[in-house]
Design a protein around this motif. Structure first.
Motif, PDB file in Angstrom:
ATOM      1  N   PRO A 103      -3.379  -0.050   7.116  1.00  8.84           N
ATOM      2  CA  PRO A 103      -4.773   0.283   7.458  1.00  8.84           C
ATOM      3  C   PRO A 103      -5.151   1.738   7.191  1.00  8.84           C
ATOM      4  O   PRO A 103      -6.270   1.990   6.713  1.00  8.84           O
ATOM      5  N   PRO A 104      -4.286   2.744   7.441  1.00 10.29           N
ATOM      6  CA  PRO A 104      -4.700   4.123   7.131  1.00 10.29           C
ATOM      7  C   PRO A 104      -4.916   4.372   5.639  1.00 10.29           C
ATOM      8  O   PRO A 104      -5.624   5.314   5.264  1.00 10.29           O
ATOM      9  N   HIS A 105      -4.304   3.553   4.762  1.00  9.45           N
ATOM     10  CA  HIS A 105      -4.440   3.760   3.317  1.00  9.45           C
ATOM     11  C   HIS A 105      -5.659   3.034   2.737  1.00  9.45           C
ATOM     12  O   HIS A 105      -6.110   3.379   1.639  1.00  9.45           O
ATOM     13  N   GLN A 106      -6.149   2.046   3.419  1.00  3.48           N
ATOM     14  CA  GLN A 106      -7.251   1.239   2.885  1.00  3.48           C
ATOM     15  C   GLN A 106      -8.522   2.045   2.637  1.00  3.48           C
ATOM     16  O   GLN A 106      -9.163   1.879   1.586  1.00  3.48           O
ATOM     17  N   PRO A 107      -8.943   2.949   3.555  1.00  4.69           N
ATOM     18  CA  PRO A 107     -10.153   3.731   3.266  1.00  4.69           C
ATOM     19  C   PRO A 107     -10.052   4.549   1.991  1.00  4.69           C
ATOM     20  O   PRO A 107     -11.022   4.645   1.225  1.00  4.69           O
ATOM     21  N   ALA A 108      -8.902   5.148   1.733  1.00  2.27           N
ATOM     22  CA  ALA A 108      -8.737   5.960   0.517  1.00  2.27           C
ATOM     23  C   ALA A 108      -8.865   5.096  -0.729  1.00  2.27           C
ATOM     24  O   ALA A 108      -9.533   5.481  -1.712  1.00  2.27           O
ATOM     25  N   LEU A 109      -8.267   3.921  -0.726  1.00  2.00           N
ATOM     26  CA  LEU A 109      -8.348   3.028  -1.879  1.00  2.00           C
ATOM     27  C   LEU A 109      -9.781   2.544  -2.095  1.00  2.00           C
ATOM     28  O   LEU A 109     -10.262   2.466  -3.242  1.00  2.00           O
ATOM     29  N   SER A 133      -5.834  -5.810   1.168  1.00  2.00           N
ATOM     30  CA  SER A 133      -5.685  -6.013   2.616  1.00  2.00           C
ATOM     31  C   SER A 133      -4.230  -5.875   3.074  1.00  2.00           C
ATOM     32  O   SER A 133      -3.983  -5.734   4.278  1.00  2.00           O
ATOM     33  N   LYS A 134      -3.277  -5.906   2.129  1.00  2.00           N
ATOM     34  CA  LYS A 134      -1.859  -5.818   2.494  1.00  2.00           C
ATOM     35  C   LYS A 134      -1.393  -4.382   2.662  1.00  2.00           C
ATOM     36  O   LYS A 134      -0.298  -4.145   3.175  1.00  2.00           O
ATOM     37  N   LEU A 190      -9.721 -13.143  -5.885  1.00  2.00           N
ATOM     38  CA  LEU A 190      -9.124 -12.387  -4.790  1.00  2.00           C
ATOM     39  C   LEU A 190      -8.841 -13.293  -3.595  1.00  2.00           C
ATOM     40  O   LEU A 190      -9.608 -14.224  -3.310  1.00  2.00           O
ATOM     41  N   PRO A 191      -7.765 -13.046  -2.867  1.00  2.00           N
ATOM     42  CA  PRO A 191      -7.528 -13.773  -1.610  1.00  2.00           C
ATOM     43  C   PRO A 191      -8.667 -13.502  -0.630  1.00  2.00           C
ATOM     44  O   PRO A 191      -9.335 -12.456  -0.709  1.00  2.00           O
TER      45      PRO A 191
END
Length: 576
Positions: A29-35, A25-26, A58-59
């Motif tokens: 936001p644009p990188h989260q979908p790829a991960l 979550s850190k 996980l947090p």
């Protein structure tokens, strides 16, 4: 990283995928979908025992992001533009948000069209969730969608196995579980969309009707769900009135309404009780007779609705006592509803009885007229409830209530006869030592101790009123004999209450003309019952002798008290 991910061997991908989750979550936001897509593409290669240890630490923000993404994978379906508007964009899959769909279809780790790939990921996700990738609370909404969503047989089978294991372990009072289950049924709650138009893309729609039905079933096992106002009320109305609701979803909504009325706290129930009662009555009035599922579905649905009304009467009695129309509607339903539904209506009427204990004035008079009318109905449930209410809402000294008991004493149904017999026996306080009686029961015991028979004059005045007299001759012999016996008990009780005087003194002319009139009416009542019990033209029963005996005993008592009345009646008929 994305290009190298596709070329890595599966053994490495399983380890690398778990490294993605901490701190997810850190990331921007644009990188989260790829991960998330990298994690999804290699989910079947993960060591799930290691994964369980990782996800459990996980947090909350990371755990929420992973759970939401996997739920979107399970909700994802292929949609097409409307046939009449082929140029319009296709509608969102049921239960998904625009933002969730964009996140799912972006950065997909596949060659070519992403839709077949995403649909193929459902089975690996279902297996991973079943094998404790997530906690039972996080896994529950995903497994519900897996079992009841529009998926392949393999996905549903895996989901069923996981749901059997996880449902019993999940904490159904958890805020997270309840939030997700309510969201499946209602979509994103209204209060969560107040940030403005920028939040519209995050708004989830309602899930598929079968998923919603399953979610409501789980919510009906949570006490906290019953106390989640206003979501509770929104869910009930969405289920029974929603445009996309089904017969089964309506039934589940009514079951949840009953659960809510049993378990909601008073402070939670108070603001929605009136709205809920109006909604239940409207639903009964507007229910479609041609609904899906036929007559059996209608029976179940109307039965649940009446059960909900009974529970509501117990929890919010003032709503009912302020309006006799509800009582009239319930008693009318005892005669008009299908026989299969009347059991539920009878339960609702019995439960709502306590709500009318405080009724007084004109409303109580209306209630008495309703019971007098109901005790002669063809429906045995209506007759039973009339007697049941008369015994509990009116004092033992009320002549009309006792007359209702007398009219039911020869009923075809044994339960009606037994309830009528209870109403004709003077209530007796318990003989248990006072120190052993609970405080809450002492008031009831004192009330029973103070109960008295109707006065002899009042009872005979009612039985000789024009409305009663016109139908008295058509009554059965047992009813006539029971009436004579009860009036005889009223005479004895009235004489006792006046200072333990004899019956002759109580009925003497010096005590007033109304007592002489009552004695004359009593003689007429005895003679009518006696003639009926000894009639050779009537069909005899084994009880005729005993009934005639009761009439003769009453006649002898009256002769001993006022022989002038008896002699005057028979003087012109017999040759002495």
């Amino acid at each position: 990283l994305e290009l190298g991910w596709r070329r890595s061997p599966p053994s490495e991908l399983g380890t690398l995928a778990l490294d993605i989750l901490p701190g997810l979550s850190k990331h921007a936001p644009p990188h989260q979908p790829a991960l998330l897509q990298m994690f999804l593409s290699s989910i079947e290669h993960i060591d799930l025992q290691v994964a369980s240890a990782v996800t459990s630490t996980l947090p909350p923000a990371d755990s929420e992001l992973l759970r939401s993404f996997l739920l979107d994978v399970m909700l994802y379906t292929h949609t097409s533009p409307p046939k009449d508007s082929p140029n319009d964009p296709p509608p969102l899959p049921r239960g998904m948000s625009a933002e969730g769909l964009a996140r799912l279809e972006a950065k997909c780790q596949c060659v070519g069209d992403a839709k077949p790939f995403l649909l193929g990921r459902k089975l690996p996700v279902a297996k991973a969730v079943c094998e404790h990738l997530l906690s039972s609370e996080d896994a529950l909404p995903i497994l519900l969608v897996a079992v009841h969503g529009p998926h392949s047989h393999e996905v549903r089978k895996v989901g069923e196995e996981g749901l059997k294991c996880r449902l019993g372990r999940a904490d159904l009072e958890s805020d997270g579980v309840l939030r997700e289950l309510f969201a499946l049924v209602l979509g994103t709650p209204t209060q969560a969309q107040s940030a403005g138009s920028s939040e519209e893309g995050k708004r989830r729609g309602t899930a598929d009707v079968l998923v919603r039905h399953a979610a409501v079933g789980v919510l009906s096992r949570s006490v906290k769900a019953a106390n989640s106002f206003p979501l509770t009320l929104q869910l009930i109305f969405e289920c029974i009135y929603g445009k996309q609701s089904s017969t089964k979803l309506k039934q589940a909504g009514m079951q949840f309404a009953v659960w809510t009325l049993r378990n909601a706290q008073d402070a939670v129930l108070a603001p929605m009780a009136g709205v809920l009662l109006s909604g239940l009555i409207k639903f009964l009035d507007t229910m479609d007779s041609d609904m899906e599922g036929g007559q059996q579905a209608i029976v179940q649905l109307r039965g649940f609705t009446f059960s909900a009304m009974g529970q509501l009467a117990q929890r919010a009695p003032t709503l009912f006592s302020s309006d006799i129309k509800v009582a009239k509607m319930l008693f009318g339903a005892l005669s008009s509803e299908m026989p299969e539904i009347r059991v539920s209506v009878q339960e609702a009427v019995s439960l709502s009885c306590v709500a009318y204990q405080s009724v007084a004035g004109d409303a109580k008079e209306e209630l008495m007229n309703l019971l007098i009318d109901s005790v002669t109905q063809d429906s045995h449930q209506a007759r039973f409830c009339a007697v049941y209410w008369a015994n509990r809402l009116f004092p033992f000294s009320e002549p009309r209530a006792r007359h209702i008991n007398l009219l039911a004493i020869d009923d075809k149904k044994v339960e009606v006869r037994e309830e009528a017999a209870r109403g004709l026996a003077k209530p007796v306080a318990s003989k248990v030592r006072e120190s052993l009686v609970p405080e809450e029961s002492k008031a009831s015991a004192l009330d029973k101790q103070n109960q008295t028979y109707p006065t002899f004059v009042a009872m005979l005045a009612h039985l000789s009123s024009p409305s009663v007299l016109s139908s008295r001759r058509t009554l059965s012999t047992p009813i006539k004999a029971a009436t004579v016996s009860f009036c005889r008990d009223c005479l004895a009780a009235s004489a006792l209450q006046e200072g333990e005087v004899s019956r002759s003194v109580y009925l003497s002319a010096s005590r007033g003309s109304e007592r002489t009139e009552a004695a004359t009416k009593f003689h007429s009542l005895i003679e009518d019952a006696l003639a009926s019990s000894l009639s050779t033209g009537a069909k005899r029963s084994v009880n005729d002798t005993a009934l005639a005996k009761a009439c003769f005993v009453a006649l002898i008592d009256l002769f001993g008290a006022r022989r002038d009345i008896v002699a005057g009646e028979y003087g012109g008929k017999l040759q002495w």
